[in-house]
Design a protein around this motif. Structure first.
Motif, PDB file in Angstrom:
ATOM      1  N   GLY A 151       3.558   0.076  -0.269  1.00  0.00           N
ATOM      2  CA  GLY A 151       3.286  -1.143   0.085  1.00  0.00           C
ATOM      3  C   GLY A 151       3.298  -2.338  -0.588  1.00  0.00           C
ATOM      4  N   LYS A 152       3.753  -1.998  -2.262  1.00  0.00           N
ATOM      5  CA  LYS A 152       3.743  -3.150  -2.951  1.00  0.00           C
ATOM      6  C   LYS A 152       5.496  -3.990  -2.667  1.00  0.00           C
ATOM      7  N   ASN A 153       5.066  -5.209  -3.318  1.00  0.00           N
ATOM      8  CA  ASN A 153       6.583  -5.847  -3.192  1.00  0.00           C
ATOM      9  C   ASN A 153       7.558  -5.093  -4.258  1.00  0.00           C
ATOM     10  N   TRP A 154       8.760  -4.968  -3.400  1.00  0.00           N
ATOM     11  CA  TRP A 154       9.821  -4.233  -4.012  1.00  0.00           C
ATOM     12  C   TRP A 154      10.966  -5.189  -3.914  1.00  0.00           C
ATOM     13  N   ASN A 189       8.673   0.906   1.540  1.00  0.00           N
ATOM     14  CA  ASN A 189       7.282   0.476   1.523  1.00  0.00           C
ATOM     15  C   ASN A 189       6.384   1.752   1.277  1.00  0.00           C
ATOM     16  N   GLU A 190       6.695   2.815   1.978  1.00  0.00           N
ATOM     17  CA  GLU A 190       5.796   3.999   1.777  1.00  0.00           C
ATOM     18  C   GLU A 190       5.895   4.365   0.320  1.00  0.00           C
ATOM     19  N   GLU A 231      10.529   0.988   5.872  1.00  0.00           N
ATOM     20  CA  GLU A 231       9.304   1.804   5.751  1.00  0.00           C
ATOM     21  C   GLU A 231       9.461   2.810   4.913  1.00  0.00           C
TER      22      GLU A 231
END
Length: 680
Positions: free
Chosen positions: A28-31, A23-24, A20
């Motif tokens: 929220g993009k692909n990583w 993502n924060e 989380e």
């Protein structure tokens, strides 16, 4: 994660709160994960396929996520990994102990060498702060270095560990600590700086010598000489880079003089260290020079300040006046020049210190010199007198005290001659004359006229104070080193050793004897345990053991196959013979050795020994009572010894005395007297 460059991630990034947070941080993009360990991770945005064709149009973002000591999850995001440097350092140095798994993150930082250096220095400083002793601190630092050494070599980093090692050398340690071979190599690579070396040497000296004590200066100086010699031996094995400062002995004198005692008490301690404990010649010369510099540093500044602006004249010639009544009653006319005082602080080739010069007279530490001839202080005499002189006798009156007038032409009764033509009044002035002479020298060495009494007395006081320097004489080197009683600061070791000694109820001599027996004939002792130790040790060996002047911990130290033994400097290797239960006739052997040495003498030295042996043994005689000089005894005394014990001993003091036979029994003394006293 399918990239073969990365391993499978299943630890830190597998936690839900971490996912989380990632993502924060990246909106929220692909990583994708780049690297992780159990407590931190570095992730970046996953580039789309089109980015392979248009790389410049895609901005990569990085996020570093870690969990701090309180369990809080923290993160930092940036377009460049260099901006994440500080947060990474915080995560890497937050743990109480260094974790190697952070080293893998360095591949993603251009500043990897600097980061690695900061991490290592952080934990090295932590080791220096927490270590209680030198050896344990070095071991922890060596372990840290080994854990990062491969990465250090790969990145070409030169770690500044010398400062950390210097801090460790300031810590407490045992006397000449045993250092293992890997630490020896480590210290060769990272030697301490000058401050660390000085603190280490001070620590060693304090352990061996103890606190400054005015009542036992001679013992402390003897122990100091011994520990300096042992440190030099020690450094050749464990610390080849360690250079013992040449002024180490003198620096101890200087610090001790500043803290305790007077210069006179230290002078007496130095003399006793020479006569009683055999202070070596090099240290004797160093202390001699130090003493003269202290004396001259005390005398010269005050004298230089006093002579500033002096009105002083040196008498060059004295002429008798044939008709004093025609010259204001003066019988002598003086020719003079202004005196020139020059301070010269230096040392001549023969060890004499030059203090100052007054015209052609040189004042040195041993006396006065003029025209190539020396005059010792004990032959110098000074005389102060006050003279009232007119201009007829002494022309230069600048700065002199005016005391009145007289007439040029006088009557025999002292009044003015009124019949004389042009009889004029002449000014009179007061002068203070210092006459410096030497016993056995026909004329005065110098006659000085001073305008002020204070100046004249200052010059005389200067000569008296300079006379103190001549009290330093050469003293014989007769004694043996004082016991080197090392003190340990490790209380745990001290209590363990104390309890061990108490349980076994053995003395230091007993334990040393045990060690010697085990080394010389260990198998024999195991086969015959019923034989008591005292029967296995010869009388000669017991006598030598009782005269030891090193503590038990100095007897033997081991490092693998290397044995570092602090043996007995008064015993040679050849004397350490195997232990035998057969009695040894010490007295007879001592007499034979003395007999051979006296037989080898001839001329005046033989006569001197015979004259001394004709006297009662163990009775003190002055040199005047025996008709001997100090140097005649000084030359012969070191030649007549047996087993390191002197037959003839010189007792220093205001009146030197000698005694013979203290170190030998009555039978040996009687044999020597019967053999040699009749040769007188």
């Amino acid at each position: 994660m399918s990239n073969s460059r990365y391993r499978e991630f299943f630890t830190f990034l597998s936690e839900e709160d971490v996912i989380e947070k990632a993502n924060e941080s990246l909106e929220g993009k692909n990583w994708k994960p780049l690297i992780e360990n159990s407590n931190a991770a570095l992730v970046s945005l996953k580039a789309p396929l089109v980015a392979n064709l248009f790389k410049k149009l895609f901005d990569t973002r990085y996020a570093f996520i870690f969990r701090n000591a309180e369990g809080e999850l923290l993160s930092e995001t940036s377009d460049k990994t260099s901006d994440l440097l500080e947060v990474f350092l915080k995560a890497a140095t937050e743990k109480p102990r260094f974790e190697e798994n952070f080293l893998a993150f360095l591949d993603y930082f251009k500043e990897a060498p600097q980061i690695l250096e900061r991490i290592v220095i952080h934990y090295a400083n932590q080791i220096a702060d927490e270590s209680e002793s030198l050896v344990t601190g070095l071991r922890e630092l060596k372990i840290l270095y080994e854990r990062v050494r491969r990465t250090v070599d790969h990145l070409g980093v030169r770690l500044p560990l010398n400062e950390i090692v210097s801090r460790l050398f300031c810590l407490d340690c045992s006397l000449l600590p045993m250092i293992e071979s890997d630490l020896v190599d480590f210290l060769s690579q990272f030697p301490p700086d000058e401050e660390g070396v000085c603190r280490f040497l001070e620590n060693q000296i304090k352990l061996a010598v103890g606190e400054y004590d005015e009542s036992s200066i001679e013992v402390q100086l003897s122990r100091l000489e011994t520990i300096i010699r042992e440190i030099k031996k020690y450094s050749s094995t464990f610390m080849n880079w360690l250079k013992i400062p040449d002024n180490l002995f003198v620096s101890f004198l200087e610090k001790g003089f500043r803290r305790h005692g007077t210069l006179a008490s230290w002078l007496e301690g130095i003399k006793e260290a020479r006569t009683e404990y055999g202070l070596c010649q090099s240290h004797w010369e160093e202390t001699r020079k130090w003493y003269f510099e202290k004396i001259s540093g005390k005398i010269l500044p005050s004298f230089q300040k006093a002579i500033a602006g002096w009105a002083c004249w040196t008498i060059v010639e004295e002429r008798q006046i044939k008709d004093p009544l025609a010259h204001a009653g003066e019988a002598v006319k003086y020719s003079s020049r202004r005196s020139e005082f020059r301070i010269i602080k230096g040392e001549e080739s023969n060890g004499v210190f030059v203090l100052c010069t007054v015209d052609d007279l040189t004042i040195t530490s041993s006396g006065l010199k003029k025209a190539g001839r020396s005059f010792p202080f004990n032959s110098i005499r000074t005389k102060l007198e006050e003279l009232k002189l007119s201009r007829e006798a002494f022309l230069d009156s600048k700065d002199a005290l005016f005391v009145g007038y007289t007439w040029k032409y006088l009557l025999p009764g002292g009044g003015p001659d009124k019949e004389a033509k042009n009889n004029e009044r002449i000014e009179c002035f007061n002068y203070y004359v210092v006459t410096v002479s030497a016993t056995g020298y026909g004329v005065p060495l110098m006659k000085l006229f001073f305008a002020k009494e204070e100046s004249a007395r200052t010059f005389i006081e200067f000569l008296k104070e300079a006379r103190i320097m001549s009290s330093w004489k050469e003293y014989p080197q007769n004694g043996l080193p004082a016991p080197l009683k090392a003190k340990t600061r490790n209380k745990t070791e001290f209590h363990e050793e104390a309890s061990e000694y108490h349980d076994d109820k053995k003395t230091v001599e007993d334990l040393i004897a045990e060690r010697l027996i085990e080394e010389d004939d260990g198998a024999e002792i195991l086969e015959a345990p019923e034989i008591e130790e005292k029967d296995l040790i010869s009388a000669d060996l017991l006598k030598k053991i009782n005269s030891l002047h090193y503590e038990l911990e100095w007897s033997a130290k081991r490092m693998n196959e290397l044995e570092w033994a602090y043996l007995f400097p008064e015993l040679e290797t050849a004397e350490a013979s195997p232990v035998s239960s057969e009695p040894v006739h010490d007295e007879r052997d001592g007499f034979r050795e003395l007999e051979e040495k006296i037989e080898a003498l001839s001329g005046k030295t033989r006569k001197t020994v015979s004259k001394i042996l004709s006297c009662e043994p163990e009775k003190e005689y002055t040199l005047q009572e025996l008709g001997l000089t100090f140097w005649s005894v000084f030359v012969v005394a070191p030649k007549v010894t047996s087993g390191g014990k002197a037959l003839i001993e010189v007792i220093s003091g205001d009146v030197p005395k000698l005694v013979w036979g203290y170190n030998f029994d009555e039978e040996t003394r009687d044999l020597l007297r019967a053999r040699f006293a009749s040769d007188e």
